[in-house]
Scaffold this active site. Sequence first.
Site: not given
Ligand code: B16
Ligand code: MG
Length: 216
Positions: A10-12, A146, A18, A46, A170-171, A115-116
Amino acid sequence: MTKYNACIFDLDGVIVDTAVYHYKAWKRLANELGFDFTEENNEKLKGVSRVRSLELILEWGGVTKTEAEKEELATRKNDWYVEMINHMTPAEILPGAKEFLEACRAAGIKTALGSASKNSMTILDHINLTNLFDAIIDGNKVTNAKPDPEVFLKGAEALHVSPSECVVFEDAIAGVEAAINGGMKVVGIGSPKVLKEADLVVSGLNEMSLERLNKL
Ligand code: B16
Ligand code: MG
């Protein structure tokens, strides 16, 4: 020989934090709409998609908006967010993340991002990590959020491995569930009290090693 052939990250919350930038941008939007947005509520976002995050924030603020207005608000928030992530540098890579990615690759373990975030590529480019991933599956490539396992299954597919050969990092609770739903082992990054379903929980990738990976 390693026990697993692929690691999906996962990224964030795993590679970078972020969430602090998401928080600033959502707070600014909430304040413009006349209500506040707490760090506690930010925790609940998150791993949640942009559109769903906005819907939750509007709900918490007791505000109703049309679909067209929601689209405009999500774009406004994203513009502020992108402005901030455009200033990110490799110094913001979380401790141990780069080292663990390199160790995996040196051992012949394939790596993918799952990542999302639709901004994943921008972030990876700024922190100079794009080259350490064999495949990148982000918010632009998936339709089901997810805990649906789509993002991780697409990662496995892109790496030409089966789910049982993968370990996910994953966090977020929804992310841990997504990995389990996809039939993958999962390492939680954060608190064992929160990420109860994970096979192992560590505070960061600096606590990971190939030895620990092989013991999963
Ligand atoms: P964006 P992850 C997620 O990243 C974030 O945790 C979440 O807070 C955010 O809304 C989502 O990505 C979408 O991000 O607006 O940049 O498309 O944890 O899946 O890496
Ligand atoms: Mg995350």
